[in-house]
Design a protein around this motif. Sequence first.
Motif, PDB file in Angstrom:
ATOM      1  N   ALA A 108     -25.761  14.784 -44.964  1.00 35.99           N
ATOM      2  CA  ALA A 108     -25.372  15.334 -46.175  1.00 35.99           C
ATOM      3  C   ALA A 108     -24.684  14.947 -47.045  1.00 35.99           C
ATOM      4  O   ALA A 108     -24.583  14.831 -48.258  1.00 35.99           O
ATOM      5  CB  ALA A 108     -24.775  16.953 -45.666  1.00 35.99           C
ATOM      6  N   ALA A 109     -23.410  14.233 -46.781  1.00 42.73           N
ATOM      7  CA  ALA A 109     -22.399  13.459 -47.490  1.00 42.73           C
ATOM      8  C   ALA A 109     -23.267  12.339 -48.154  1.00 42.73           C
ATOM      9  O   ALA A 109     -23.106  12.022 -49.354  1.00 42.73           O
ATOM     10  CB  ALA A 109     -21.472  13.022 -46.518  1.00 42.73           C
ATOM     11  N   ARG A 110     -24.169  11.685 -47.510  1.00 43.98           N
ATOM     12  CA  ARG A 110     -25.036  10.585 -48.171  1.00 43.98           C
ATOM     13  C   ARG A 110     -25.896  11.118 -49.296  1.00 43.98           C
ATOM     14  O   ARG A 110     -25.965  10.465 -50.472  1.00 43.98           O
ATOM     15  CB  ARG A 110     -26.018   9.965 -47.019  1.00 43.98           C
ATOM     16  N   ALA A 111     -26.458  12.296 -49.120  1.00 48.24           N
ATOM     17  CA  ALA A 111     -27.324  12.756 -49.939  1.00 48.24           C
ATOM     18  C   ALA A 111     -26.328  13.312 -51.210  1.00 48.24           C
ATOM     19  O   ALA A 111     -26.953  13.093 -52.360  1.00 48.24           O
ATOM     20  CB  ALA A 111     -28.030  14.154 -49.460  1.00 48.24           C
ATOM     21  N   PHE A 112     -25.249  13.800 -50.914  1.00 51.20           N
ATOM     22  CA  PHE A 112     -24.302  13.938 -51.886  1.00 51.20           C
ATOM     23  C   PHE A 112     -24.116  12.837 -52.813  1.00 51.20           C
ATOM     24  O   PHE A 112     -23.773  12.879 -54.235  1.00 51.20           O
ATOM     25  CB  PHE A 112     -22.952  14.846 -51.512  1.00 51.20           C
ATOM     26  N   LEU A 113     -23.807  11.657 -51.939  1.00 55.04           N
ATOM     27  CA  LEU A 113     -23.193  10.644 -52.946  1.00 55.04           C
ATOM     28  C   LEU A 113     -24.557   9.846 -53.707  1.00 55.04           C
ATOM     29  O   LEU A 113     -24.448   9.510 -54.848  1.00 55.04           O
ATOM     30  CB  LEU A 113     -23.008   9.365 -51.832  1.00 55.04           C
ATOM     31  N   VAL A 114     -25.551  10.171 -53.150  1.00 56.34           N
ATOM     32  CA  VAL A 114     -26.971   9.657 -53.827  1.00 56.34           C
ATOM     33  C   VAL A 114     -26.996  10.248 -55.127  1.00 56.34           C
ATOM     34  O   VAL A 114     -27.249   9.672 -56.199  1.00 56.34           O
ATOM     35  CB  VAL A 114     -28.217   9.736 -53.051  1.00 56.34           C
ATOM     36  N   VAL A 115     -26.925  11.565 -55.184  1.00 62.35           N
ATOM     37  CA  VAL A 115     -27.294  12.323 -56.153  1.00 62.35           C
ATOM     38  C   VAL A 115     -25.877  12.318 -57.396  1.00 62.35           C
ATOM     39  O   VAL A 115     -26.129  12.268 -58.519  1.00 62.35           O
ATOM     40  CB  VAL A 115     -27.606  14.139 -56.100  1.00 62.35           C
TER      41      VAL A 115
END
Lengths: 445, 339
Positions: free
Chosen positions: B125-132
Amino acid sequence: MLSFRGGVHPSENKHSTRHLAVETLPLPPVVFVPMSQHIGAPAKPVVEKGAEVRTGTVIGEAQGRVSVPVHAPLSGTVTGVTEMPHPLAGNRVMTVVIESDGKDTPDTGIGERAADDFTPEQRIEAVRAAGVVGMGGATFPTFFKLSPPKEKRIDTLLINGCECEPFLTADHRVMLEQPAEVVDGALLIARALGVENLIIGVEDNKPDAVETLRRILPSVSDGAQPCSIRILALKTLYPQGAEKQLIKACLNREVPSGGLPMDVGCVVQNVGTAVAVRDAVRFGRPLIERVTTVTGPAITEPKNLRVRIGTPVKALVDYCGGYRAAPAKLIMGGPMMGIAVASDEIPVLKGTSGVLALDADTAAELEDHDCIRCGRCIKACPMGLAPQRLYYHILRKRLEAAERDHVLDCIECGCCAWTCPAKIRLVHHFKFAKSEINARKRRAG
Amino acid sequence: MTQLTVTASPHLRAPGSVRLIMWLVVASLVPAFAGSVWFFGWRALMLTGLGVVSAVGFDALAQKLFGRKVTVDDGSAVITGLLLALNLPPAVPWWIPVVGSAFAVVIVKQFFGGLGHNFVNPALAARAFLVVSWPGLMTAGWLAPRGGNLSGIDGITGATPLAVLKNASEIAGPGGDPAGLLAQAQSWPVVGRLFFGSVGGCLGETSALLLLAGGVFLLVTRLIDWRIPAGYIGTVLVLALVLPGPKHDLLPYLGHHVFGGGLMLGAFFMATDYVTSPITSRGRWVFAVGCGILTVLIRLWGGYPEGVSYSILLMNVATPLIDRFTRPRLFGRVKKATG
């Protein structure tokens, strides 16, 4: 390999007593005999303070349909008939206290009988009158299981020699030392029930017991076999000796949810019970003693003992050299399903298959953690329940949901809690939920 | 006689604990972590160190703030920090793992009740947050690994292997030869590089071999259910085989799907997270196959070259539903005929 689905394999810990022959504990100076040693209505005391009793004299009469009489475990004088806390349940129950006269004079009713000529009804009555109950721990009156309703056809008698609880070796020793009695008792039950199949199921960690029983078989069954007899070695997997799992393993039949073994044509009896039935039918000898394993890390010299019912546990422990370390937990039965008790002054009961004393290290209460959903409880549950889900329902006080998810099918075997890495006391929660749901049902009528 | 404890059965428990499980998972990630340091140098150590330290620190801080017991020694925050770092491109600035870890442990984990209560994998979830939030940093921060280049293909230095498959014509450039590029990519030497790790990618995903070593450790110790990696990787293989795609040479093409990108890291270490995957064996099959389908669909027709992390996140969200329809079979529910 014959088995069931689920289950766990805890360390067996049977090595300290499995090779030890059963020793007979000397008569205790005094016995405490509760009138409730079976599932069902407690017996009613029929002796008064001061009465002289002989070994085997009836001291409590059965009350109601599911109940059995209770007998004097030794001869002597009744010194009290009073209410005492039940050793396991804690509720107050009438208890007869007998001081031994040291003579162990048998009651006049005990002696050999022409049991082979008995009708099935006579056999069952002999079992009832002798106060025989399931000695594996469940203590359900045996005569009742031998008199199923007419519409239930029973084709198979299963004799349970699994002894799947870790530490315990009492049944193992009975099978090794009294194999003829076990088979004879089993045949007597088989004839009373009129079954076609007799199966003795033993976990394969006791190959010597399987061997011994198989060897003795021809000499006991003397050609006049009422049914086919098989001795089956089952996979060593806890709880192989649980009634429903044993039936599944031996016959591949599943007792329906909420049902009884007789619903799939079976009756299950423990090996110790088979011996007790033989004593009752052939000799009119009531159930006044049993074999029990005194063991655990806090016991100096673990042993298998033949003890009179009503003997204080402390006398057993003393005979085994006392405590090696301060006991932190004392358990009547095995570590998986046994009941922890608060004192060693309580008496041995008909269902006491073992006395297990844990030291501070082994009894340490482990800190629990939130569930991490690892799924091990689900894999372990032999009843196909989802313990993790039930636990969530109960935590949120949703007992209806727990009931819908079949918490009442829980057999309290302890596999889920044993395997749980978060050390959640799952069985504790399930016992609570079951008793609450059952209480609500009773209130609702 | 001393005071006796009276509690409900069972009176003995299996060895092992949540803490032991978590630290063994940490141990299983050590080869991949060591590989990231080998391939990308001290940068990898710095980013991973920051990810782990800040995950543990923020976890403790959040537990203190919420009045919970501080349980960071259970190792779960270490796993989150480690997995997040291993999922980062190697050239991201130092604060990316710090912000990511804070999001993972505070918002995704502790806001929902702590370990055992989060509904999606915190690291993913954190990775997805960082990507967006920082798409530029998170999708372009690639570095060539030691002893190799970004694509694993000689002369191609601007794209990761899966990006080459996805965007062959763009990478080949105007007047270039996309078919030749695909042919060059789908060769055994390139697959070998994907397997051993001398290709570009996130810190921890480049070497399939090192991930496999950790994965086998988790399988042998029975810490993870074999059904999830088997079902996930198997589904990707089957779909890559039957669905149309930029195929040139079939076996190396399948090698790209399995060893390129984050599939190994995802299938062994993230899809197997107990908390966010289904609890029964049947449910785990459904989950694994679902992850595989989504991954291949994203890779072949989605907007990104890689789809492992989004696939797992989507299946995490579907987990309560899967659990609901994959209950264990109750003993004695089906009444069997007697005799």
